[in-house]
Write an enzyme that holds these catalytic residues in place. Sequence first.
Site, mmCIF file in Angstrom:
data_model
loop_
_atom_site.group_PDB
_atom_site.id
_atom_site.type_symbol
_atom_site.label_atom_id
_atom_site.label_comp_id
_atom_site.label_asym_id
_atom_site.label_seq_id
_atom_site.Cartn_x
_atom_site.Cartn_y
_atom_site.Cartn_z
ATOM 1 C CD GLU A 123 -2.966 -0.275 0.028
ATOM 2 O OE1 GLU A 123 -2.943 0.908 -0.335
ATOM 3 O OE2 GLU A 123 -3.648 -1.142 -0.511
ATOM 4 C CG HIS A 181 -3.054 3.047 12.769
ATOM 5 N ND1 HIS A 181 -2.408 4.219 13.071
ATOM 6 C CD2 HIS A 181 -2.477 2.574 11.637
ATOM 7 C CE1 HIS A 181 -1.475 4.454 12.150
ATOM 8 N NE2 HIS A 181 -1.493 3.462 11.275
ATOM 9 N NE ARG A 203 4.828 -1.595 7.103
ATOM 10 C CZ ARG A 203 4.146 -2.683 7.485
ATOM 11 N NH1 ARG A 203 3.694 -2.798 8.710
ATOM 12 N NH2 ARG A 203 3.938 -3.649 6.624
ATOM 13 C CB CYS A 245 3.593 0.689 5.307
ATOM 14 S SG CYS A 245 1.817 0.819 5.369
ATOM 15 C CB CYS A 289 -2.975 7.223 2.150
ATOM 16 S SG CYS A 289 -4.546 7.538 1.395
#
Lengths: 181, 573
Positions: free
Chosen positions: B14, B69, B485, B552, B555
């Site tokens: 992505e 997240h 990450r 990454c 969005c």
Amino acid sequence: MTAGSAEVRDGVPYEDLEARAPVLVLGLGNLLLQDDGVGLRLLEAVSAREWDPAAVEFVDGGTQGLALLGYMAGRKLTLVLDAVGLGAAPGTVHQLRGAEIERLRAHRSTTAHEGNALELLATARLLGDEPEELVIVGIEPEQVRTGVGLSDAVSAQLATAAAMAVEVIRSQSKLQVPPCV
Amino acid sequence: MAKRIVVDPVTRIEGHLRVEAMLDDNNKIHDAMSSGTMWRGIEVILQGRDPRDAWAFCERICGVCTTVHALASVRCVENSLGIQVPPNADIIRNIMFLTQMVQDHVIHFYHLHALDWVDVVSALKADPAATAALAQKVAPKWALATPGYFSDTASTLKKFVESGQLGIFQNAYWGHPAYKLPPEANLMAVAHYLEALKWQKEVIKIHTIFGGKNPHPNYIVGGMAAPIAMQGDNVINMERLNMVRDLIQGAIHIVEDLYLPDLLAIASFYPEWTQIGGGLGNYMAYGDVPQAGIGDPSKFRFPRGVILNKKLDQVLPVDFADQSQIQEEIAHSWYTYPNGKTSLHPWEGVTEPKYTGPKPPYKELDENQAYSWLKAPRWKGNAMEVGPLSRMLVGFASGRSDFKEVVMDALGRLKVGPEALFSTLGRTAARGLESRLAVHWLLDEYNHLIDNLKNGDSTTADTRNWDPSTWKPESKGFGFTEAPRGALCHWIQIKDQKIANYQIVVPSTWNASPKDGKGQHGAYEAALIGTPMADPKRPVEILRTIHSFDPCLACASHVIGPDGETLAEIVVR
């Protein structure tokens, strides 16, 4: 999660695929990018009807790619609900099968985006996890920008696309579903 | 004449990351720019919403990481409201966190990064019997290593390649002289890649069990939503918990007996990459996996801290609430700040776009102007690298014996010193070494949960502050985690029971950051400078270093469309 006890093979437990629902309905898209999220709105609309959970499994895949690989194997039909941008007028309802999906696969570089459904499908093919039949139902987006909610052009076609999706599932699974959308 | 290589997109996953590298006359990179080419601004969506709902939106930000997240989001709301979650909630969060880290690292290695080192097409030339002999030597505890197995793998691969749809294997530089593995090692790696793909489908069911569903598991402000009891039908019962234990055992087997041996074997063919791609030398970890609540970083399994200039004798503290420490600059970014400010702490952060770049599609960006949709986060004015290497170095430099043990073991087997860690290969190796730590911690956390349940503690949430009438009229907080990450933090301001401001600094914003006002490069840029290129038309060296960070950009757009994308174009100016 699908039922099915795990079989331990070479130290790793694997799910029994025999027990899986034969139909997978996979909604894809990003709810935070307006029309990009239309596949998930379609998923809501279709899954709200009465289905036999042993026959149809609904998965909100978001923008995930490989993370969805675990849902792919052991299906007779996989129906992907997604925004489909083919350059048609916004709101156009698309249904893609067989050769049309193959054409998309051939023309698009599938390595650029993991979240891309095409990479998911390519990896499923490599593992022999592809469904017997694959159908994509979606709507041509108008606005793919940061924001929540669909454009009017796409909203107006939600019911039509959802009805098409129901028809696809019903024709495959011969399930008894209510006749109206 | 100076040559400029443009790689757009760089990621196999992505996002929209573009790299432009400037070469000198000897085809060595002398300057580089990393640009995020797509506007995000997801934070704007959160303003005015109920803070208890924020995690569900945040889970949709990224096309790879959903759960981290959500975790950072509930933690920032809890921090703001003064909520401390019960021990079982921390344990379940730790189990989900570690599961995702291990799964993500294994996928990164086999699926996203191995193709930079493994030549898939060369694997077709391998002798299955010789491959079996090699595999038995490299990974003696992995049972699948017969000539028949590798012969089957080769025919699966052949069929896939001959179908004319290389698919996931296209866009690599097959036959490039930078590929060093013999055909048998390539075939072994392909076979293990398939095993890892099959395994990762199973292990993530731990998220489905504790989060109710996947890939978007449920969280709740105050704890975890999962009802849990040893006995019972509609709860997480002993049968489910036993499945978690089996999945963890399987993960230990994969990491110890497949991933680590493959990693060390492949690394041994590329010793020159311990000299390339080091970059900034500044490393930062926020820390995670709390053992005594999220407020006590001294008890984290992943310790917190900053290392500057590769100095492993000193670990500096990080404070999220000290507004002079973490700031985001915009000198080379397409944003504007009010009142002529050039840097802001995330609590005061503003996400107002101001695009001044060329009209797309463009040939090149100007490194002297704004050139990225990413801001430039800095810690006390320093550009930082985040991720597995930072976490391993902070653990190592903090004197932790568990970190030292796995690091020294790997360095010993590769016959290199600790300085080899400051490199592209060091970054890739650190990911495997931390997987080793994480997968054993995973079992510890599981056992801890079972002990608590046996002792009668099945509480997973504290909802005393759920009702907004219990909140102060104004509050602010931060919520951090260590995404696969790297360091991730969300900052929130709550006013009158609604979100007044929300800012997210993701790991790839640290690593892929553009230059700041002082001209300091971001981590990708710094890591590329000095890299020799064998064939600038096929820039596999750039991909190796950038992929070693596991890039990454957060969005996640998702439209199926017919257009293709070019991987690299060469611009001479």
